[in-house]
Design a protein around this motif. Structure first.
Motif, PDB file in Angstrom:
ATOM      1  N   ALA A 426      17.822  31.912  42.740  1.00 12.37           N
ATOM      2  CA  ALA A 426      18.512  32.560  43.939  1.00 12.37           C
ATOM      3  C   ALA A 426      19.937  31.893  43.967  1.00 12.37           C
ATOM      4  N   THR A 427      19.903  30.488  43.917  1.00 18.61           N
ATOM      5  CA  THR A 427      21.281  29.750  44.075  1.00 18.61           C
ATOM      6  C   THR A 427      22.330  30.426  43.030  1.00 18.61           C
ATOM      7  N   GLU A 428      21.868  30.747  41.651  1.00 20.77           N
ATOM      8  CA  GLU A 428      22.789  31.352  40.821  1.00 20.77           C
ATOM      9  C   GLU A 428      23.232  32.667  41.295  1.00 20.77           C
ATOM     10  N   LYS A 429      22.505  33.492  41.789  1.00 17.53           N
ATOM     11  CA  LYS A 429      22.964  34.919  42.433  1.00 17.53           C
ATOM     12  C   LYS A 429      23.976  34.728  43.404  1.00 17.53           C
ATOM     13  N   ALA A 430      23.821  33.675  44.242  1.00 19.78           N
ATOM     14  CA  ALA A 430      24.506  33.388  45.460  1.00 19.78           C
ATOM     15  C   ALA A 430      25.878  33.039  44.769  1.00 19.78           C
ATOM     16  N   GLY A 431      26.084  32.223  43.875  1.00 18.74           N
ATOM     17  CA  GLY A 431      27.231  32.015  42.842  1.00 18.74           C
ATOM     18  C   GLY A 431      27.780  33.127  42.476  1.00 18.74           C
ATOM     19  N   THR A 432      27.094  33.934  41.761  1.00 16.27           N
ATOM     20  CA  THR A 432      27.897  35.024  41.226  1.00 16.27           C
ATOM     21  C   THR A 432      28.301  36.028  42.203  1.00 16.27           C
ATOM     22  N   LEU A 433      27.608  36.207  43.486  1.00 15.60           N
ATOM     23  CA  LEU A 433      28.342  36.776  44.520  1.00 15.60           C
ATOM     24  C   LEU A 433      29.820  36.401  44.893  1.00 15.60           C
ATOM     25  N   LEU A 434      29.904  35.156  45.039  1.00 20.33           N
ATOM     26  CA  LEU A 434      31.120  34.590  45.153  1.00 20.33           C
ATOM     27  C   LEU A 434      32.150  35.013  44.374  1.00 20.33           C
ATOM     28  N   ILE A 435      31.678  34.947  42.933  1.00 21.31           N
ATOM     29  CA  ILE A 435      32.689  35.449  41.953  1.00 21.31           C
ATOM     30  C   ILE A 435      33.147  36.947  42.109  1.00 21.31           C
ATOM     31  N   GLN A 436      32.094  37.468  42.352  1.00 20.03           N
ATOM     32  CA  GLN A 436      32.264  39.182  42.587  1.00 20.03           C
ATOM     33  C   GLN A 436      33.157  39.333  43.738  1.00 20.03           C
ATOM     34  N   VAL A 437      33.103  38.311  45.034  1.00 19.09           N
ATOM     35  CA  VAL A 437      34.141  38.559  45.899  1.00 19.09           C
ATOM     36  C   VAL A 437      35.561  38.247  45.425  1.00 19.09           C
ATOM     37  N   GLU A 438      35.722  37.179  44.798  1.00 17.23           N
ATOM     38  CA  GLU A 438      37.055  36.962  44.086  1.00 17.23           C
ATOM     39  C   GLU A 438      37.530  37.993  43.218  1.00 17.23           C
ATOM     40  N   ARG A 439      36.796  38.664  42.367  1.00 15.43           N
ATOM     41  CA  ARG A 439      37.046  39.785  41.590  1.00 15.43           C
ATOM     42  C   ARG A 439      37.464  40.820  42.599  1.00 15.43           C
ATOM     43  N   PHE A 440      36.857  40.930  43.497  1.00 16.02           N
ATOM     44  CA  PHE A 440      36.966  42.308  44.563  1.00 16.02           C
ATOM     45  C   PHE A 440      38.517  42.032  45.168  1.00 16.02           C
ATOM     46  N   MET A 441      38.640  40.868  45.528  1.00 16.01           N
ATOM     47  CA  MET A 441      39.834  40.487  46.145  1.00 16.01           C
ATOM     48  C   MET A 441      41.359  40.882  45.160  1.00 16.01           C
ATOM     49  N   SER A 442      40.809  40.500  44.223  1.00 17.89           N
ATOM     50  CA  SER A 442      41.738  40.760  42.999  1.00 17.89           C
ATOM     51  C   SER A 442      42.181  42.241  42.740  1.00 17.89           C
ATOM     52  N   VAL A 443      41.050  43.042  42.559  1.00 15.32           N
ATOM     53  CA  VAL A 443      41.185  44.409  42.320  1.00 15.32           C
ATOM     54  C   VAL A 443      41.778  45.116  43.505  1.00 15.32           C
ATOM     55  N   LEU A 444      41.413  44.865  44.744  1.00 10.46           N
ATOM     56  CA  LEU A 444      42.065  45.106  45.897  1.00 10.46           C
ATOM     57  C   LEU A 444      43.451  44.909  46.281  1.00 10.46           C
ATOM     58  N   SER A 445      43.897  43.588  46.059  1.00 11.29           N
ATOM     59  CA  SER A 445      45.248  43.405  46.221  1.00 11.29           C
ATOM     60  C   SER A 445      46.079  44.189  45.213  1.00 11.29           C
ATOM     61  N   SER A 446      45.748  44.539  43.757  1.00 10.74           N
ATOM     62  CA  SER A 446      46.355  45.225  42.974  1.00 10.74           C
ATOM     63  C   SER A 446      46.502  46.471  43.191  1.00 10.74           C
ATOM     64  N   ALA A 447      45.164  47.191  43.829  1.00  7.88           N
ATOM     65  CA  ALA A 447      45.198  48.553  44.299  1.00  7.88           C
ATOM     66  C   ALA A 447      46.217  48.835  45.250  1.00  7.88           C
ATOM     67  N   VAL A 448      46.460  47.960  46.312  1.00  6.23           N
ATOM     68  CA  VAL A 448      47.312  48.132  47.498  1.00  6.23           C
ATOM     69  C   VAL A 448      48.600  47.879  47.076  1.00  6.23           C
ATOM     70  N   GLN A 449      48.631  47.045  46.054  1.00  2.00           N
ATOM     71  CA  GLN A 449      50.242  47.163  45.744  1.00  2.00           C
ATOM     72  C   GLN A 449      50.627  48.220  44.989  1.00  2.00           C
ATOM     73  N   GLN A 450      49.765  48.849  44.181  1.00  2.00           N
ATOM     74  CA  GLN A 450      50.178  50.287  43.466  1.00  2.00           C
ATOM     75  C   GLN A 450      50.229  51.238  44.285  1.00  2.00           C
ATOM     76  N   PHE A 451      49.527  51.422  45.327  1.00  2.00           N
ATOM     77  CA  PHE A 451      49.464  52.364  46.210  1.00  2.00           C
ATOM     78  C   PHE A 451      50.875  52.299  47.076  1.00  2.00           C
ATOM     79  N   SER A 452      51.010  51.232  47.455  1.00  2.00           N
ATOM     80  CA  SER A 452      52.464  50.709  48.313  1.00  2.00           C
ATOM     81  C   SER A 452      53.528  51.457  47.335  1.00  2.00           C
ATOM     82  N   ASN A 453      53.457  50.868  46.229  1.00  2.00           N
ATOM     83  CA  ASN A 453      54.753  51.043  45.082  1.00  2.00           C
ATOM     84  C   ASN A 453      54.967  52.640  45.038  1.00  2.00           C
TER      85      ASN A 453
END
Length: 777
Positions: A426-453
């Motif tokens: 369960a602790t490992e799953k909590a850690g992988t979720l945190l990594i998924q959150v970081e990846r989501f932020m990266s994908v979201l930032s890139s998508a917003v930048q490309q839409f704006s461009n």
């Protein structure tokens, strides 16, 4: 005149007020800490009144209410519903704090009991668990609110969330257990009323007695629970229920095929000493689990809100841009919108469908609206991640790490089911979720930048097509426009990460990156290398599943340690169906023992004595009508190994002539409050009733020697020792109304609320003013 005034002063139980009520009341309970009375009407509305009868609030759950009880500190009220749901409401405003589906049948009784002693472990040392989360983290985040929704529109307000956090904050609470029973014989236990910790089916329990070389067992079938009550030390649970009691030899093939020996009303004693022995460990686990569950709801709400916002933004985008595909077909061209845009980007001549789309269909104003919608939604999603999702995931990681550490202290926590392997996972799953959150932020930032461009380039193209100046427009990158048209125009990686409907779809990952992740496992990385192929929503689902599995182990462990110690048949009934559907007035209370001479009904080191009172239907003991039974000392002596069953003391009371008992309640200092209705001889007879207090400590209790093989109703044998109550010998107050159940008595406030058949509420002061009595004497 002086004589009348003196008589009035000497009349027991001063009438505080007599008020009309709009609807008849079926349940009433006084708040244990405040002068508040919660009542449930026949149409299942909950009313909260002050002592002066000022109504504070009224709520309607929309379902039939079958039970109600207060949290020991009086800050919340638990409500049992017909569909098996238990809801918790804030005392201040009636707001719904929590709703739990712990039963599948109607919850007919609730009992919320806190530990009466200070926290000590079995060795006697004080153990106060410190929640260290506040040292390293700011206050936990709230659930994000859907844009455009004001506080309270969703049934959840800021004040309600503060009340919920107060409910969850168990660090300053005494350890307490909410016990609930349903009509199908299921009993559930919840720590602090929010964390399920045990479950028992009384049909599955049996008690065995050694008898002449064999083990005789007693077992209940077709049982329906009437009342449950935990002892103040949490070591025992007394259950009153109807059912069929079977006697048999353990292992006999025809044990359950035989006819039941005793059909009627019974009393069970369950051993719940695990709550007392491991209350510190259970307190710590429940404190962490409740906060983890709260933060899990924050993550669930964050993902849901972000998904809805993004889908709405993409709907706006495609609603405008999908018309380009229609125009291309109408003009007879064999191309895609991406190809047309790439052609425009490359400097080629603008095709008619693109010109018509940009100038007429979309236009500058429409493009700006779409751009504002998509880009502002992207920024809002980023704020939700930073303010809600990411902090919640970080605190969950810390709290699961704390639980993982506790699980390694096997001497203390293995006995309550904390499994190290499950909490590692369960602790490992909590850690992988945190990594998924970081990846989501990266994908979201890139998508917003490309839409704006992309929107910046389109805006410049529109200006050029309309022969308007474009020098002051924001710059754009042609390379990013190409990337957008190839990967984002008709694809949605944000939706793929957030939408639960797409959670099972695998995400394409670069093989080289996957190999690097696998290499990291050799240096202490996550054992699960496939998390990069999963979406954020799927990772959250798996984390939640691991949490449930880890917390299910303590639930199953505690459930196995709740055992039946004794069964006491009370009275028979010809129809089990009729008995289960009827309401048998009964009351169970525990008092601290004051006399050192009484030693047969002590429990553990706590000097606690139990009193069980109930009205016996006339058809049960036809030879002894209008009878009330009182049992004292049903709980076993936990240190007594000499006998396998107890010998409680019992007394039968017969109400005065021309009266019948409507309801009863155990009061403080071994007192019993009785509600008696006068039996009308003619239809024109005046309706009268009375309230009476009986001193139970003065009653001639008779020990009952019970044999486990006996198939008789032992209470019948007390016919010759029955106590006949007389109005002139007890504290009695006449009531000029015909009264109905329920009787609501507050031992802490010394008051009783009585309801008349003609829809009136009468509140009496049960405590006498000693100064006035002495002056009158």
């Amino acid at each position: 005149m002086e004589t009348e005034e003196e008589a009035e002063r000497l009349t027991p139980f001063q009438l505080q007020f007599d008020k009309p009520i709009a609807s008849q009341i079926k349940i009433a309970e006084w708040n244990p800490e405040k002068d508040l009375l919660a009542m449930v009407t026949e149409d299942s509305k909950i009313l909260l009144h002050r002592f002066n009868w000022q109504r504070l609030w009224t709520i309607s759950p929309g379902k039939c209410i079958t039970s109600l009880c207060w949290r020991p500190d009086g800050k919340a009220v638990a409500v049992g519903l017909e569909d098996g749901t238990i809801s918790l409401h804030d005392v201040e405003n009636g707001k719904l704090l929590r709703s739990m589906k712990t039963h599948i049948a109607a919850v007919v009784c609730l009992n919320w009991q806190e530990d009466a002693d200070k926290k000590k472990d079995t060795s006697g040392s004080n153990l106060i668990y410190e929640d260290r989360t506040s040292r390293f983290f700011p206050p936990p985040p709230r659930k994000p609110r859907m844009p455009g929704v004001v506080s309270g529109d969703t049934g959840f307000s800021d004040d309600g969330e503060d009340s919920l956090r107060e409910l969850y904050n168990s660090s300053h609470q005494r350890f307490n257990i909410l016990c609930s029973g349903d009509k199908d014989g299921i009993i559930c236990f919840s720590i602090f009323g929010i964390i399920p910790i045990g479950k028992l089916n009384i049909h599955d329990v049996s008690i065995c007695f050694p008898q002449m070389g064999d083990h005789v067992s007693l077992q209940l079938l077709n049982a329906s629970i009437c009342r449950v009550a935990l002892s103040t030390d949490l070591c025992h649970l007394i259950v009153m229920c109807s059912g069929e009691l079977f006697h048999g030899v353990v292992g006999s093939h025809d044990q359950r095929m035989a006819e039941p020996d005793l059909v009627g009303f019974h009393c069970l004693l369950l051993d719940t000493s695990i709550f007392w022995k491991r209350k510190n460990e259970l307190h710590q686990v429940a404190q962490q689990a409740s906060n983890v569950e709260d933060l899990t709801e924050v993550i669930r709400s964050s993902v849901s809100v972000m998904c809805k916002q993004w889908l709405d933004a993409m709907h706006t985008f495609h609603e405008k841009f999908d018309s380009l595909s229609t125009l291309i077909v109408d003009h007879g061209l064999d191309s895609t919108p991406q190809e047309e845009f790439l052609s425009l980007l490359g400097g080629a001549r603008t095709s008619p469908p693109v010109h018509q789309f940009l100038v007429n269909s979309l236009g500058e104003a429409g493009l700006k609206r779409v751009a504002k919608t998509v880009c502002s939604t992207g920024k809002e999603l980023q704020l939700i991640v930073l303010d809600h999702l990411q902090p919640a995931a970080e605190i969950i990681c810390f709290r699961m790490g704390e639980l993982r550490g506790l699980s390694k202290w096997r001497a203390r926590y293995q006995s309550i089911g904390l499994d190290t392997t499950l909490f590692d996972k369960a602790t490992e799953k909590a850690g992988t979720l945190l990594i998924q959150v970081e990846r989501f932020m990266s994908v979201l930032s890139s998508a917003v930048q490309q839409f704006s461009n992309f929107f910046n380039w389109l805006l410049k193209s529109v200006k050029i097509l309309m022969s308007e100046p474009s020098d002051q427009l924001p710059p754009f990158s042609s390379e990013l426009v190409i990337v957008f048209l190839n990967f984002l125009y008709d694809q949605d990686p944000i939706k793929q990460l957030l939408d639960l409907s797409d959670a099972d779809q695998s995400i394409e990952v670069d093989l080289e990156k996957l190999e690097r992740v696998k290499e990291l496992t050799q240096f202490g990385g996550f054992s699960d290398c496939e998390y990069l192929r999963r979406s954020l929503a799927k990772e959250f689902q798996q984390m939640e599943s691991c949490f449930k599995e880890a917390f299910q182990m303590p639930f199953a462990t505690i459930s196995r340690k709740i055992l039946c110690k004794d069964i006491f048949p009370l009275f028979p009934h010809a129809s089990l169906t009729g008995l289960a559907s009827s309401v048998i007035p009964a009351s169970i209370s525990y008092y601290m023992e004051t006399s050192h001479a009484i030693s047969t009904y002590q429990t553990h080191e706590q000097r606690v004595i139990d009193y069980i009172s109930f009205i016996i239907p006339d058809e049960s003991f036809s030879a002894v009508p209008k009878c009330i039974g009182i049992i004292r000392g049903f709980m076993h002596d936990g240190n007594n190994e000499e006998t396998s069953y107890s010998s409680p003391e019992t007394v039968l009371l017969c109400v005065p002539d021309n009266y019948h008992c409507v309801d009863l309640s155990l009061y403080k200092e071994n007192q019993i409050v009785l509600l008696l209705n006068e039996t009308s001889t003619t239809p024109d007879s005046p309706e009268n009733a009375c309230i009476m207090i009986v001193e139970a400590s003065n009653l001639p209790f008779v020990p009952i020697d019970r044999s486990p093989t006996s198939s008789t109703w032992k209470l019948r044998e007390l016919k010759d020792s029955m106590v006949y109550l007389q109005l002139e010998n007890e504290k009695v107050r006449s009531i000029p109304h015909s009264i109905v159940a329920p009787l609501a008595v507050s031992a802490s406030r010394g008051v009783a609320c009585i309801f008349a058949a003609r829809k009136r509420a009468l509140v009496y002061i049960l405590e006498e003013d000693e100064d006035e009595i002495s002056d009158a004497e």
